[in-house]
Design a protein around this motif. Structure first.
Motif, PDB file in Angstrom:
ATOM      1  N   PHE A 175      33.356   5.241  64.388  1.00  0.00           N
ATOM      2  CA  PHE A 175      32.563   4.165  63.803  1.00  0.00           C
ATOM      3  C   PHE A 175      32.674   2.889  64.638  1.00  0.00           C
ATOM      4  N   VAL A 176      31.611   2.067  64.594  1.00  0.00           N
ATOM      5  CA  VAL A 176      31.649   0.697  65.092  1.00  0.00           C
ATOM      6  C   VAL A 176      32.070  -0.163  63.901  1.00  0.00           C
ATOM      7  N   VAL A 177      33.311  -0.669  63.954  1.00  0.00           N
ATOM      8  CA  VAL A 177      33.926  -1.268  62.765  1.00  0.00           C
ATOM      9  C   VAL A 177      33.946  -2.791  62.879  1.00  0.00           C
ATOM     10  N   LEU A 178      33.391  -3.451  61.869  1.00  0.00           N
ATOM     11  CA  LEU A 178      33.398  -4.909  61.778  1.00  0.00           C
ATOM     12  C   LEU A 178      34.153  -5.278  60.504  1.00  0.00           C
ATOM     13  N   PRO A 179      35.445  -5.583  60.612  1.00  0.00           N
ATOM     14  CA  PRO A 179      36.235  -5.796  59.406  1.00  0.00           C
ATOM     15  C   PRO A 179      36.167  -7.237  58.884  1.00  0.00           C
ATOM     16  N   TYR A 180      36.000  -7.330  57.568  1.00  0.00           N
ATOM     17  CA  TYR A 180      36.075  -8.603  56.833  1.00  0.00           C
ATOM     18  C   TYR A 180      37.540  -8.884  56.528  1.00  0.00           C
ATOM     19  N   ILE A 181      38.027 -10.051  56.983  1.00  0.00           N
ATOM     20  CA  ILE A 181      39.453 -10.349  56.838  1.00  0.00           C
ATOM     21  C   ILE A 181      39.664 -11.800  56.406  1.00  0.00           C
ATOM     22  N   GLY A 182      40.885 -12.109  56.015  1.00  0.00           N
ATOM     23  CA  GLY A 182      41.250 -13.498  55.795  1.00  0.00           C
ATOM     24  C   GLY A 182      41.247 -14.245  57.123  1.00  0.00           C
ATOM     25  N   ASP A 183      41.502 -15.561  57.068  1.00  0.00           N
ATOM     26  CA  ASP A 183      41.479 -16.348  58.309  1.00  0.00           C
ATOM     27  C   ASP A 183      42.846 -16.269  58.979  1.00  0.00           C
ATOM     28  N   ASP A 184      43.235 -15.033  59.333  1.00  0.00           N
ATOM     29  CA  ASP A 184      44.580 -14.744  59.834  1.00  0.00           C
ATOM     30  C   ASP A 184      44.504 -14.352  61.313  1.00  0.00           C
ATOM     31  N   PRO A 185      44.925 -15.239  62.224  1.00  0.00           N
ATOM     32  CA  PRO A 185      44.826 -14.930  63.656  1.00  0.00           C
ATOM     33  C   PRO A 185      45.611 -13.680  64.064  1.00  0.00           C
ATOM     34  N   ALA A 186      46.752 -13.451  63.437  1.00  0.00           N
ATOM     35  CA  ALA A 186      47.563 -12.281  63.819  1.00  0.00           C
ATOM     36  C   ALA A 186      46.856 -10.985  63.437  1.00  0.00           C
ATOM     37  N   LEU A 187      46.306 -10.945  62.251  1.00  0.00           N
ATOM     38  CA  LEU A 187      45.584  -9.739  61.813  1.00  0.00           C
ATOM     39  C   LEU A 187      44.339  -9.526  62.661  1.00  0.00           C
ATOM     40  N   ALA A 188      43.640 -10.606  62.979  1.00  0.00           N
ATOM     41  CA  ALA A 188      42.439 -10.483  63.817  1.00  0.00           C
ATOM     42  C   ALA A 188      42.783  -9.840  65.151  1.00  0.00           C
ATOM     43  N   ARG A 189      43.914 -10.275  65.734  1.00  0.00           N
ATOM     44  CA  ARG A 189      44.321  -9.722  67.030  1.00  0.00           C
ATOM     45  C   ARG A 189      44.671  -8.246  66.900  1.00  0.00           C
ATOM     46  N   ARG A 190      45.381  -7.896  65.841  1.00  0.00           N
ATOM     47  CA  ARG A 190      45.767  -6.490  65.651  1.00  0.00           C
ATOM     48  C   ARG A 190      44.544  -5.592  65.453  1.00  0.00           C
ATOM     49  N   LEU A 191      43.548  -6.106  64.736  1.00  0.00           N
ATOM     50  CA  LEU A 191      42.336  -5.306  64.510  1.00  0.00           C
ATOM     51  C   LEU A 191      41.538  -5.133  65.802  1.00  0.00           C
ATOM     52  N   GLU A 192      41.532  -6.177  66.626  1.00  0.00           N
ATOM     53  CA  GLU A 192      40.870  -6.038  67.931  1.00  0.00           C
ATOM     54  C   GLU A 192      41.584  -4.979  68.759  1.00  0.00           C
ATOM     55  N   GLN A 193      42.913  -5.036  68.772  1.00  0.00           N
ATOM     56  CA  GLN A 193      43.692  -4.039  69.528  1.00  0.00           C
ATOM     57  C   GLN A 193      43.463  -2.628  68.992  1.00  0.00           C
ATOM     58  N   ALA A 194      43.175  -2.529  67.692  1.00  0.00           N
ATOM     59  CA  ALA A 194      42.941  -1.213  67.080  1.00  0.00           C
ATOM     60  C   ALA A 194      41.553  -0.666  67.404  1.00  0.00           C
ATOM     61  N   GLY A 195      40.725  -1.489  68.078  1.00  0.00           N
ATOM     62  CA  GLY A 195      39.428  -0.977  68.520  1.00  0.00           C
ATOM     63  C   GLY A 195      38.235  -1.452  67.705  1.00  0.00           C
ATOM     64  N   CYS A 196      38.421  -2.475  66.867  1.00  0.00           N
ATOM     65  CA  CYS A 196      37.278  -2.996  66.108  1.00  0.00           C
ATOM     66  C   CYS A 196      36.295  -3.695  67.057  1.00  0.00           C
TER      67      CYS A 196
END
Lengths: 251, 66
Positions: free
Chosen positions: A125-146
């Motif tokens: 899938f091409v994944v676009l995740p809705y998240i809180g305004d959390d820079p650490a989580l954003a980075r982890r999701l990018e690393q996971a391939g979002c």
């Protein structure tokens, strides 16, 4: 306007619309036209035999790419099934991943969201995740391939604007994938601010669909996103504590 | 046998297929997806997939949202 590119696909509009909250498909259609959007979300629900007309017909007529979401899911497992059903029904492997933690705040659950994101990426899938305004989580999701990250400005439908602009800036600074400000936009200045902070796009629905005149607000949002993007590209002046004369001070 | 279609119990003959279950709700096939017991049944398999007693059939489509 310079193009927005997500997962190799280009869009000339940086305003992504949602379809929730519109009083009718006609009102929605007019708002989508005025917004100039090229990418718009839909939800997946049980088929209602009594339903008249389909949001899909509206999007197809306007040649708008459909972005299914997993709204209403509370667990990674529910989100996975919803994404698979959306892929089957709509013929797209794009998904706005939305896993909420509770019905009062509708805030995204970071643990379930990350779990679902990893599994959806693995399924292609091409994944676009809705998240809180959390820079650490954003980075982890990018690393996971979002393919993008979608931090909120404020809770869904709240119209409170961007409550933590500093965190949005931190997310933008670190991201190599598009950052899409999602949720909380109340009026045009909120959308402009998101773009000035460096977001690549804005996703909004309620601010338009529940405005007193949805098509007029859609036009305002379109102009605000364009203005904010241009201001970002232009590079704003630094903030100063005191005045700096713009005219010569000598006679 | 009894199957659940979108949360409602239906008495159906043995051998009823996913395609027949979908047709109780709609004649449309485009824009529709089906899960049986939380597993997606692809459109190409609707006619050949027979339901079993107590199966939970979910028939979904896109609606306004997000």
């Amino acid at each position: 306007m310079d193009e927005l590119t997500i997962a190799g696909e280009s869009f000339s509009s940086r305003l992504i619309m949602g379809t929730g909250g519109a009083p009718s498909l006609d009102v929605l259609d007019q708002a989508l036209e005025a917004s100039g959007t090229e990418l718009t979300t839909v939800a997946m629900r049980r088929l209602d035999p009594a339903a008249r007309g389909s949001v899909l017909d509206v999007l197809r007529k306007r040649d708008i790419k459909v972005l299914p979401n997993t709204a209403g899911c509370f667990t990674a497992g529910e989100a996975l099934l919803t994404a698979r059903l959306a892929r089957e029904a709509l013929g797209t492997n794009w998904v706005k991943l939305e896993v909420i933690s509770d019905e009062r705040t509708l805030l995204p659950d970071p643990i379930e969201t990350f779990d679902a994101a990893e599994r959806l990426v693995a399924e292609g899938f091409v994944v676009l995740p809705y998240i809180g305004d959390d820079p650490a989580l954003a980075r982890r999701l990018e690393q996971a391939g979002c393919a993008a990250v979608m931090p909120l400005g404020a809770p869904i439908g709240s119209g409170l604007g961007i409550r933590n602009p500093h965190n949005i800036e931190l997310i933008v600074e670190a991201a190599s994938v598009p950052v899409i400000l999602d949720a909380g936009i109340g009026t045009a200045s909120d959308a402009a601010l998101a773009m000035e902070l460096g977001c690549d796009a804005v996703l909004l629905a309620t601010a338009v669909t529940r405005a007193q005149r949805p098509d007029t607000m859609a036009a305002a949002m379109r102009a605000a996103v364009e203005a904010g993007r241009l201001a970002r590209l232009a590079g704003r002046i630094p903030r100063r504590r005191y005045a700096e004369a713009s005219s010569p001070m000598t006679p | 046998m009894i199957v659940m279609i979108n949360g409602t119990a239906h008495e159906v003959p043995d051998g009823t297929t996913v395609a027949q279950a979908v047709r109780t709700l709609t004649t449309a096939t485009a824009g529709v997806a089906v899960a049986v017991n939380d597993e997606v049944v692809t459109r190409g398999s609707w006619e050949t997939t027979a339901l079993s007693d107590s199966d939970r059939v979910e028939v979904l489509t896109a609606v306004q949202g997000g």
